[in-house]
Write a protein that holds these residues in place. Structure first.
Motif, PDB file in Angstrom:
ATOM      1  N   ARG A 292       0.835  -1.208   0.000  1.00  0.00           N
ATOM      2  CA  ARG A 292       0.000   0.000   0.000  1.00  0.00           C
ATOM      3  C   ARG A 292       0.870   1.259   0.000  1.00  0.00           C
ATOM      4  NH1 ARG A 292      -5.167  -1.428   3.941  1.00  0.00           N
ATOM      5  NH2 ARG A 292      -6.573  -1.985   2.226  1.00  0.00           N
ATOM      6  N   ALA A 293       1.940   1.240   0.788  1.00  0.00           N
ATOM      7  CA  ALA A 293       2.810   2.418   0.844  1.00  0.00           C
ATOM      8  C   ALA A 293       3.478   2.668  -0.509  1.00  0.00           C
ATOM      9  CB  ALA A 293       3.864   2.223   1.929  1.00  0.00           C
ATOM     10  N   PHE A 294       3.890   1.580  -1.183  1.00  0.00           N
ATOM     11  CA  PHE A 294       4.543   1.739  -2.491  1.00  0.00           C
ATOM     12  C   PHE A 294       3.564   2.347  -3.501  1.00  0.00           C
ATOM     13  CE2 PHE A 294       6.035   0.196  -6.642  1.00  0.00           C
ATOM     14  CZ  PHE A 294       7.370   0.587  -6.592  1.00  0.00           C
ATOM     15  N   ALA A 295       2.333   1.836  -3.534  1.00  0.00           N
ATOM     16  CA  ALA A 295       1.345   2.357  -4.485  1.00  0.00           C
ATOM     17  C   ALA A 295       0.976   3.804  -4.148  1.00  0.00           C
ATOM     18  CB  ALA A 295       0.092   1.476  -4.477  1.00  0.00           C
ATOM     19  N   ALA A 296       0.830   4.086  -2.851  1.00  0.00           N
ATOM     20  CA  ALA A 296       0.437   5.442  -2.449  1.00  0.00           C
ATOM     21  C   ALA A 296       1.469   6.486  -2.863  1.00  0.00           C
ATOM     22  CB  ALA A 296       0.213   5.490  -0.942  1.00  0.00           C
ATOM     23  N   ALA A 297       2.732   6.062  -2.919  1.00  0.00           N
ATOM     24  CA  ALA A 297       3.788   7.009  -3.291  1.00  0.00           C
ATOM     25  C   ALA A 297       3.623   7.520  -4.722  1.00  0.00           C
ATOM     26  CB  ALA A 297       5.152   6.342  -3.124  1.00  0.00           C
ATOM     27  N   PHE A 298       2.872   6.777  -5.540  1.00  0.00           N
ATOM     28  CA  PHE A 298       2.689   7.181  -6.941  1.00  0.00           C
ATOM     29  C   PHE A 298       1.256   7.655  -7.230  1.00  0.00           C
ATOM     30  CE2 PHE A 298       6.024   3.936  -6.836  1.00  0.00           C
ATOM     31  CZ  PHE A 298       7.076   4.647  -7.397  1.00  0.00           C
ATOM     32  N   GLY A 299       0.509   7.907  -6.147  1.00  0.00           N
ATOM     33  CA  GLY A 299      -0.898   8.253  -6.331  1.00  0.00           C
ATOM     34  C   GLY A 299      -1.136   9.462  -7.212  1.00  0.00           C
ATOM     35  N   ARG A 300      -0.232  10.424  -7.197  1.00  0.00           N
ATOM     36  CA  ARG A 300      -0.431  11.648  -7.975  1.00  0.00           C
ATOM     37  C   ARG A 300       0.574  11.785  -9.128  1.00  0.00           C
ATOM     38  NH1 ARG A 300      -3.735  15.412  -5.592  1.00  0.00           N
ATOM     39  NH2 ARG A 300      -4.428  14.955  -3.473  1.00  0.00           N
ATOM     40  N   SER A 301       1.262  10.701  -9.439  1.00  0.00           N
ATOM     41  CA  SER A 301       2.319  10.845 -10.453  1.00  0.00           C
ATOM     42  C   SER A 301       2.129   9.935 -11.659  1.00  0.00           C
ATOM     43  CB  SER A 301       3.682  10.579  -9.816  1.00  0.00           C
ATOM     44  OG  SER A 301       3.716   9.299  -9.242  1.00  0.00           O
ATOM     45  N   MET A 302       0.952   9.295 -11.772  1.00  0.00           N
ATOM     46  CA  MET A 302       0.736   8.463 -12.964  1.00  0.00           C
ATOM     47  C   MET A 302       0.771   9.346 -14.210  1.00  0.00           C
ATOM     48  SD  MET A 302       0.538   5.559 -11.492  1.00  0.00           S
ATOM     49  CE  MET A 302       0.249   4.565 -12.946  1.00  0.00           C
ATOM     50  N   HIS A 303       1.399   8.818 -15.247  1.00  0.00           N
ATOM     51  CA  HIS A 303       1.528   9.511 -16.529  1.00  0.00           C
ATOM     52  C   HIS A 303       2.380  10.779 -16.408  1.00  0.00           C
ATOM     53  CE1 HIS A 303      -2.492   7.495 -17.886  1.00  0.00           C
ATOM     54  NE2 HIS A 303      -1.487   6.649 -17.814  1.00  0.00           N
ATOM     55  N   SER A 304       3.265  10.811 -15.428  1.00  0.00           N
ATOM     56  CA  SER A 304       4.245  11.894 -15.321  1.00  0.00           C
ATOM     57  C   SER A 304       5.630  11.251 -15.375  1.00  0.00           C
ATOM     58  CB  SER A 304       4.068  12.643 -13.993  1.00  0.00           C
ATOM     59  OG  SER A 304       4.570  11.854 -12.918  1.00  0.00           O
ATOM     60  N   ALA A 305       6.673  12.078 -15.276  1.00  0.00           N
ATOM     61  CA  ALA A 305       8.029  11.529 -15.292  1.00  0.00           C
ATOM     62  C   ALA A 305       8.270  10.616 -14.092  1.00  0.00           C
ATOM     63  CB  ALA A 305       9.044  12.671 -15.300  1.00  0.00           C
ATOM     64  N   GLN A 306       7.475  10.791 -13.023  1.00  0.00           N
ATOM     65  CA  GLN A 306       7.613   9.956 -11.823  1.00  0.00           C
ATOM     66  C   GLN A 306       6.689   8.745 -11.845  1.00  0.00           C
ATOM     67  OE1 GLN A 306       7.280  13.532 -11.457  1.00  0.00           O
ATOM     68  NE2 GLN A 306       9.516  13.431 -11.663  1.00  0.00           N
ATOM     69  N   ASP A 307       5.983   8.535 -12.928  1.00  0.00           N
ATOM     70  CA  ASP A 307       5.122   7.349 -13.074  1.00  0.00           C
ATOM     71  C   ASP A 307       5.968   6.115 -12.761  1.00  0.00           C
ATOM     72  OD1 ASP A 307       2.547   6.269 -15.006  1.00  0.00           O
ATOM     73  OD2 ASP A 307       4.306   4.961 -14.883  1.00  0.00           O
ATOM     74  N   PRO A 308       5.454   5.144 -11.965  1.00  0.00           N
ATOM     75  CA  PRO A 308       6.303   4.018 -11.548  1.00  0.00           C
ATOM     76  C   PRO A 308       6.850   3.197 -12.707  1.00  0.00           C
ATOM     77  CG  PRO A 308       3.984   3.614 -11.047  1.00  0.00           C
ATOM     78  CD  PRO A 308       4.102   5.054 -11.417  1.00  0.00           C
ATOM     79  N   PHE A 309       6.040   2.997 -13.763  1.00  0.00           N
ATOM     80  CA  PHE A 309       6.538   2.220 -14.903  1.00  0.00           C
ATOM     81  C   PHE A 309       7.487   3.059 -15.755  1.00  0.00           C
ATOM     82  CE2 PHE A 309       6.317   0.515 -19.232  1.00  0.00           C
ATOM     83  CZ  PHE A 309       6.606  -0.831 -18.983  1.00  0.00           C
ATOM     84  N   ILE A 310       7.122   4.290 -16.023  1.00  0.00           N
ATOM     85  CA  ILE A 310       7.953   5.148 -16.885  1.00  0.00           C
ATOM     86  C   ILE A 310       9.292   5.452 -16.225  1.00  0.00           C
ATOM     87  CG2 ILE A 310       8.076   7.434 -17.976  1.00  0.00           C
ATOM     88  CD1 ILE A 310       5.021   7.318 -18.294  1.00  0.00           C
ATOM     89  N   SER A 311       9.300   5.573 -14.888  1.00  0.00           N
ATOM     90  CA  SER A 311      10.547   5.902 -14.184  1.00  0.00           C
ATOM     91  C   SER A 311      11.367   4.672 -13.811  1.00  0.00           C
ATOM     92  CB  SER A 311      10.208   6.682 -12.906  1.00  0.00           C
ATOM     93  OG  SER A 311       9.460   5.863 -12.006  1.00  0.00           O
ATOM     94  N   GLY A 312      10.875   3.462 -14.125  1.00  0.00           N
ATOM     95  CA  GLY A 312      11.656   2.259 -13.861  1.00  0.00           C
ATOM     96  C   GLY A 312      11.538   1.722 -12.448  1.00  0.00           C
ATOM     97  N   ARG A 313      10.468   2.057 -11.735  1.00  0.00           N
ATOM     98  CA  ARG A 313      10.275   1.525 -10.380  1.00  0.00           C
ATOM     99  C   ARG A 313       9.313   0.330 -10.371  1.00  0.00           C
ATOM    100  NH1 ARG A 313      10.689   5.193  -6.320  1.00  0.00           N
ATOM    101  NH2 ARG A 313      10.428   3.372  -4.955  1.00  0.00           N
ATOM    102  N   LEU A 314       8.674   0.084 -11.489  1.00  0.00           N
ATOM    103  CA  LEU A 314       7.714  -1.014 -11.618  1.00  0.00           C
ATOM    104  C   LEU A 314       7.986  -1.725 -12.940  1.00  0.00           C
ATOM    105  CD1 LEU A 314       5.065  -2.311 -10.378  1.00  0.00           C
ATOM    106  CD2 LEU A 314       3.798  -0.735 -11.851  1.00  0.00           C
ATOM    107  N   LEU A 330       8.133  11.277 -22.178  1.00  0.00           N
ATOM    108  CA  LEU A 330       8.799  11.447 -20.886  1.00  0.00           C
ATOM    109  C   LEU A 330      10.061  10.608 -20.713  1.00  0.00           C
ATOM    110  CD1 LEU A 330       5.524  11.344 -18.758  1.00  0.00           C
ATOM    111  CD2 LEU A 330       6.865  13.373 -19.317  1.00  0.00           C
ATOM    112  N   ASN A 331      10.139   9.446 -21.372  1.00  0.00           N
ATOM    113  CA  ASN A 331      11.317   8.590 -21.250  1.00  0.00           C
ATOM    114  C   ASN A 331      11.459   7.755 -22.509  1.00  0.00           C
ATOM    115  OD1 ASN A 331      13.486   7.110 -20.401  1.00  0.00           O
ATOM    116  ND2 ASN A 331      12.382   5.937 -18.825  1.00  0.00           N
TER     117      ASN A 331
END
Length: 508
Positions: A292-314, A330-331
């Protein structure tokens, strides 16, 4: 009213409501309200659409092409927020736009309320189906090139032709119809697939997964946690992005709704198996708090440079075709691939799923003609133009989406910039494409699945949670069915009363 005193609070509330309405009600910029010299004297249509930004601009280009294609009608495209509620208010108030772009879950409700016009009402006036059948016969006799984007000419689908319902992919057709009638045209469609990071899968020597077991094994191997148990990189989590909590049963052969029985089926064995899989991810493998904490960290960053998949965290994520557009912006160095959703071993072994019939969610936006609109005939003329394969596929190209047609044109596939577009198109045409329940209460039903997903993720008993969800969903379905029967009974009563009135009028 004499003697009635209006309170100061009521006056202020009324002024606030008027102010809000003035701000929020659909507004046409001056530049779009002016009809250019070449368009003056035409019938002017108002078209409400929810899209803004790049998607809105692509649709405006389609509207511009229609306005330039003839000299009788001019369409004004107006972006509208909260379009679902505003459209119903406008229709109920007797002042609807000529065209409105809505969601597929609106189709059953708007159709049953007769808030929009079925397209077969236009058939007797030379409408969509007649044109469609003629086009279909020409296509059967024509060449492959006649099916192409921009095709037409003397033998193919020409200017002004509509689309036969048989030309839509079967799943798309299902989204446009309700109770045996077509109520909407498609306004681009999308499917969901599994996006994966090629470099990360190479890191563990894995190919893209085709089964849930393979997906789990790769995800476990790629997930890393720090000394405090916090996830630093995730292989795959069903709660990222968490937008489709009702999707997962499809991977196990489960369905949410039985249209034949008008029954919710989210407590079926296959659906239970899917939610047990979700529970296992949260509890047994990575921990509820950590996931839950991992998902919450990306709650407002989907489709941004910090998106978990685009930034390489997922490493892997279920997403729609639009993700490739964000990756490109973005990448662009990110190596990624897309495959259909992995399925359970039992479903794979059943032979129901193969390369030609993959599993994935199929959804669409729709275009409808409100009942009571000022210019229904002209609105229908625009809808026919809008449904031409050339126009729909150009719009899909601009939106980075798949074609809604059973046979995408070769030009569409050749010109498309999405590296995985054939996967998304295969899902569109698949007999295993998951289409959301065709009930007017789907929105409420889907909200219930969100709550159930969160409960299961937090450790709630799966069978008990889904049994409660199924019972509540069935209550919604039954209530809607009762209201539908009452409306039909009321319509029959009105119709009989009119017939009786005419009969007595004749006698008189």
């Amino acid at each position: 009213m004499p003697g009635r005193v209006t309170s100061r609070r009521a006056v202020l509330a009324g002024m606030a409501a008027l102010g809000a309405a003035a701000v929020l009600w659909p507004y046409t910029p001056k530049s779009r309200r002016r009809v250019p010299r070449g368009g003056r004297g035409r019938v002017e249509l108002t078209y409400w659409e929810k899209w803004t930004g790049l998607e809105g601009l692509a649709l405006q280009r389609l509207v511009d092409r229609f306005n330039a294609s003839q000299e009788r009608v001019w369409v004004h495209l107006i972006p509208v927020g909260d379009i679902d509620a505003k459209a119903m208010v406008a229709i109920g108030g007797g002042d609807p736009p000529d065209l409105v772009g809505l969601y597929t879950y609106n189709v059953p409700g708007y159709a049953e309320a007769r808030a929009v016009m079925p397209l077969d009402e236009f058939v007797s006036r030379g409408g969509l189906q007649r044109e469609g059948r003629e086009g279909e016969r020409r296509l059967e006799a024509g060449t492959e090139s006649e099916r192409g984007v921009g095709g037409g000419g003397s033998g193919g689908r020409g200017e002004g032709d509509g689309v036969a319902d048989a030309e839509y992919a079967p799943g798309v057709r299902e989204l446009l119809w309700h109770e045996g009638r077509q109520w909407a045209g498609v306004n681009t469609c999308y499917t969901l697939g599994l996006y994966y990071n090629r470099a990360m899968l190479r890191e563990v020597g894995a190919d893209a997964p085709t089964t849930v077991a393979e997906l789990d094994a790769i995800a476990d191997e790629l997930t890393t946690q720090d000394a405090q148990g916090r996830i630093t990189r995730a292989g795959f989590l069903q709660n990222l992005p968490g937008w489709w909590p009702y999707l997962w049963p499809a991977m196990f052969g489960g369905a949410l709704f039985d249209a034949g029985r008008n029954a919710a089926t989210v407590d079926s064995p296959a659906c239970v198996e899917a939610f047990e899989w979700i529970a296992a991810t949260a509890r047994r493998r990575h921990g509820v708090a950590a996931t839950r904490a991992f998902a919450a960290a990306f709650g407002r960053s989907m489709h941004s440079a910090q998106d978990p998949f685009i930034s390489g965290r997922l490493a892997m994520i279920v997403q729609g075709p639009w993700l490739a557009n964000f990756i490109a912006a973005l990448n662009p160095a990110l190596e990624f691939g897309v495959v259909p959703l992995p399925v359970s071993g039992a479903l794979r072994a059943s032979g129901r799923v193969d390369d030609a019939n993959p599993v994935g969610l199929l959804e669409a936006d729709v275009l409808m003609i409100p009942r009571g609109c000022p210019h229904p005939e002209e609105a229908y003329e625009f809808l026919r133009f809008h449904q031409q394969q050339r126009e729909q596929e150009q719009l899909a190209l601009d939106h980075f989406k798949p074609s809604p047609f059973a046979a995408p044109s070769p030009e569409f596939l050749a010109r498309h910039g999405h590296p995985g577009i054939r996967v998304h198109n295969a899902i569109v045409g698949s007999r295993n494409a998951m289409v959301l329940p065709r009930t007017r209460v789907w929105k409420q039903y889907s909200d219930l699945t969100t709550a159930a997903f969160d409960a299961v993720w937090g450790g709630a008993d799966v069978k008990q949670t889904l049994a409660g969800l199924n019972e509540r969903a069935q209550q919604l379905i039954d209530s809607a069915e009762e209201r539908r029967r009452q409306r039909q009974s009321g319509r029959r009563g009105e119709s009989n009363e009119m017939k009786t009135s005419r009969w007595h009028g004749g006698l008189a």
